[in-house]
Design a protein around this motif. Structure first.
Motif, mmCIF file in Angstrom:
data_model
loop_
_atom_site.group_PDB
_atom_site.id
_atom_site.type_symbol
_atom_site.label_atom_id
_atom_site.label_comp_id
_atom_site.label_asym_id
_atom_site.label_seq_id
_atom_site.Cartn_x
_atom_site.Cartn_y
_atom_site.Cartn_z
ATOM 1 N N TRP A 154 0.620 -1.203 -0.358
ATOM 2 C CA TRP A 154 -0.269 0.252 0.226
ATOM 3 C C TRP A 154 0.999 1.656 0.091
ATOM 4 N N HIS A 155 1.083 1.596 -1.028
ATOM 5 C CA HIS A 155 1.863 3.623 -1.243
ATOM 6 C C HIS A 155 3.266 2.727 -0.994
ATOM 7 N N GLY A 156 3.741 1.684 -1.293
ATOM 8 C CA GLY A 156 5.402 1.101 -1.335
ATOM 9 C C GLY A 156 4.895 0.549 0.221
ATOM 10 N N LEU A 196 -2.786 6.785 16.720
ATOM 11 C CA LEU A 196 -3.410 7.923 17.721
ATOM 12 C C LEU A 196 -2.689 9.097 16.289
ATOM 13 N N ALA A 197 -1.529 9.592 15.869
ATOM 14 C CA ALA A 197 -1.048 10.510 15.517
ATOM 15 C C ALA A 197 -1.246 9.814 13.888
ATOM 16 N N ALA A 198 -2.050 9.605 13.804
ATOM 17 C CA ALA A 198 -2.845 9.331 12.301
ATOM 18 C C ALA A 198 -4.282 9.111 12.887
ATOM 19 N N LYS A 231 -5.359 3.834 6.402
ATOM 20 C CA LYS A 231 -4.945 4.297 5.194
ATOM 21 C C LYS A 231 -4.191 5.362 5.803
ATOM 22 N N ALA A 232 -4.285 6.625 7.225
ATOM 23 C CA ALA A 232 -3.786 7.176 7.293
ATOM 24 C C ALA A 232 -2.652 7.022 7.974
ATOM 25 N N ALA A 233 -3.032 5.459 8.597
ATOM 26 C CA ALA A 233 -1.537 5.737 9.420
ATOM 27 C C ALA A 233 -0.787 5.184 8.330
ATOM 28 N N LEU A 234 -1.063 4.011 7.745
ATOM 29 C CA LEU A 234 0.099 3.783 6.340
ATOM 30 C C LEU A 234 0.416 4.749 5.364
#
Length: 301
Positions: A46-48, A143-145, A248-251
């Protein structure tokens, strides 16, 4: 583990790879010393970011929570070079402020299961540290994501997951007891999955998806059962959509996971209490994927 390439195992439901928009990959049919995992594992990106996707309940949701082959699942992911496991699953909410359709990054667990194999090491004394059952580095990452998501996606920082045996849901008395025990969430699949991940030295985090208030909270309407079920399914759909957005945000930024080792990555360093020279060499070899690096210089048998 610091030099091991990052690969994230994702444990979830059917269609997760398509929902993430993962690239085309290869599917592996594996066998393990504990049998076959609950589904083939899809290796993709997923995006590398290297990911490995496993369906916890199998294609078609055929395994109930008690009969999920948890040991085979975790062993298979470990054998494929997975370093971190990101799990998700539907739960009930045991607290008013945790609303159905929201997300919870769990930080504690109470294990009330009793019919499941809970360790890989049945012929050795192996005692992993488990006071913090979910990886603190992965929790920080998630949590940062969450802060980068739209404001209408509510993500709770922390919650105690009570894992019951099932497959029937709680009685009202049990539901109130779980609240009195300090539970925030009630589910059926977190254990022994999280404990086995620790025994395999895999970082593990869980995104819980509350779909209802279990049965402790009385319904305020005279809705028929069908309408209530439709409401629960709607909450699950909302939580699943939010879950995909969070993943998705985390990855999209795994810098923290690449730079900061998880405490879980050395979980066996002080956990093997057995005299290694007294262990059966066949057993050491059988579990070599899990603990082999601790026997490279040890005299066994």
């Amino acid at each position: 583990m610091t030099d091991t390439p990052l690969r994230i195992g994702i444990i979830g439901g059917t269609g997760l790879g398509d929902a993430l928009g993962a690239e085309a990959g290869e599917t592996r049919e594996l066998d393990t010393p504990f049998g076959k995992p609950s589904s083939p594992i899809t290796l993709t990106q997923w995006h590398g970011v290297e990911i490995a996707i496993l369906q916890r309940h199998g294609p078609g949701h055929v395994f109930n929570p008690t009969h999920v082959p948890y040991r085979a699942n975790i062993h298979a992911l470990k054998s494929l070079g997975v370093t971190h496991v990101l799990a998700s699953g539907a739960t009930g909410s045991l607290q008013e402020h945790i609303q159905p359709g929201q997300l919870v990054i769990a930080d504690q667990v109470i294990d009330r299961t009793h019919r499941r194999a809970k360790t890989f090491y049945e012929h050795a004394a192996v005692h992993v540290e488990f006071s913090e059952p979910f990886c603190p580095v992965m929790r920080q990452w998630l949590l940062a994501a969450a802060k980068r998501l739209d404001s209408d996606v509510k993500v709770h920082d922390g919650g105690t997951y009570v894992c019951m045996e099932g497959p029937a849901f709680s009685t009202k008395a049990e539901s109130h007891m779980h609240r009195q025990m300090g539970g925030d969430l009630i589910g059926m699949t977190c254990m022994p999955e999280a404990k086995l991940a620790r025994e395999a030295e895999l970082a593990y985090a869980l995104i819980a998806m509350p779909t209802d208030y279990d049965c402790w909270r009385p319904h305020t309407s005279d809705q028929p059962v069908q309408a209530l079920l439709e409401e629960i399914m709607g909450n699950l759909k909302r939580a699943t959509t939010a879950n995909i957005s969070l993943m998705k945000a985390a990855l999209s930024d795994v810098t923290l996971l690449s730079q900061q080792p998880s405490p879980a990555h050395d979980a066996l360093k002080l956990a093997i209490w057995s005299d290694k020279s007294k262990l059966d060499p066949a057993e050491v070899e059988r579990l070599s994927v899990l603990w082999g690096r601790y026997f490279e210089q040890a005299e066994v048998g």
